[in-house]
Design a protein around this motif. Structure first.
Motif, PDB file in Angstrom:
ATOM      1  N   GLY A 235       0.855  -1.178   0.000  1.00  0.00           N
ATOM      2  CA  GLY A 235       0.000   0.000   0.000  1.00  0.00           C
ATOM      3  C   GLY A 235       0.888   1.223   0.000  1.00  0.00           C
TER       4      GLY A 235
ATOM      5  N   THR B 286      -4.855  -1.400  -1.984  1.00  0.00           N
ATOM      6  CA  THR B 286      -3.712  -2.280  -1.876  1.00  0.00           C
ATOM      7  C   THR B 286      -3.584  -3.035  -3.192  1.00  0.00           C
ATOM      8  OG1 THR B 286      -2.707  -4.037  -0.536  1.00  0.00           O
ATOM      9  CG2 THR B 286      -5.074  -4.163  -0.853  1.00  0.00           C
TER      10      THR B 286
ATOM     11  N   GLU C 111       1.226   0.914   5.315  1.00  0.00           N
ATOM     12  CA  GLU C 111       1.368   1.492   3.990  1.00  0.00           C
ATOM     13  C   GLU C 111       2.677   2.267   3.947  1.00  0.00           C
ATOM     14  OE1 GLU C 111      -2.266   3.791   3.773  1.00  0.00           O
ATOM     15  OE2 GLU C 111      -3.185   2.168   2.658  1.00  0.00           O
TER      16      GLU C 111
END
Ligand code: NI
Length: 162
Positions: free
Chosen positions: A88, A96, A161
């Protein structure tokens, strides 16, 4: 320290090449502190300077291995093996996608004191470093994604992420 605004996919700054850092300054020290704060606030494991609008080769990484890595002017010296997994990006929030990257890497970079060091990395740390290095050269993981980007589900929300 202060939170910085994260640039999102579609902002042309994310597709530009970043300049190498020639010397550490107070402003850049502040930038690095702000980048860590902004990364932690976004629950990220890495952040690159262009994501906060600065076209310099600086990235910060924390994959919860007990280290806070600062990579200035990073160069990838070796890559080997292969890993396929989900990725991500704080500049592509809510999505994602699956990306294949080298499993093992060796890099050279400067730390926040402009001291050179080498680092070997594998698994998530290697993935994160490569993702951040791509940012420094104007690339997003969405260019490498296999299959469609997926919206993150409630269960996956909070996964890291970069
Ligand atoms: Ni990213």
């Amino acid at each position: 320290m202060a939170l910085r605004e994260i640039r999102k996919q579609g902002d042309p700054i994310l597709n530009k090449e970043c300049k190498p850092v020639k010397e550490m300054t107070e402003r850049l020290q502040e930038l690095i502190e702000d980048m860590f704060e902004t990364m932690y606030e976004g629950n990220g494991c890495g952040l690159a300077a262009p994501q906060v609008g600065i076209l310099k080769q600086i990235t910060v990484i924390d994959v919860e291995d007990g280290n806070q890595y600062v990579l200035i002017n990073p160069e990838i010296l070796e890559e080997s093996g292969s890993q396929t997994g989900d990725e991500g990006c704080l500049s592509v929030p809510g999505y994602t996608g699956t990306v294949t990257r080298p499993q093992h890497i060796r890099i050279r970079a400067l730390d926040e004191n402009m001291e050179p060091y080498e680092l070997e990395a594998e698994d998530l740390l290697a993935r994160c470093i490569l993702h951040e290095c791509d940012h420094l050269h104007g690339h997003l993981y969405t260019e490498k994604v296999e299959g469609p980007l997926r919206e993150v589900t409630a269960e996956e929300e909070g996964e890291e992420e970069a």
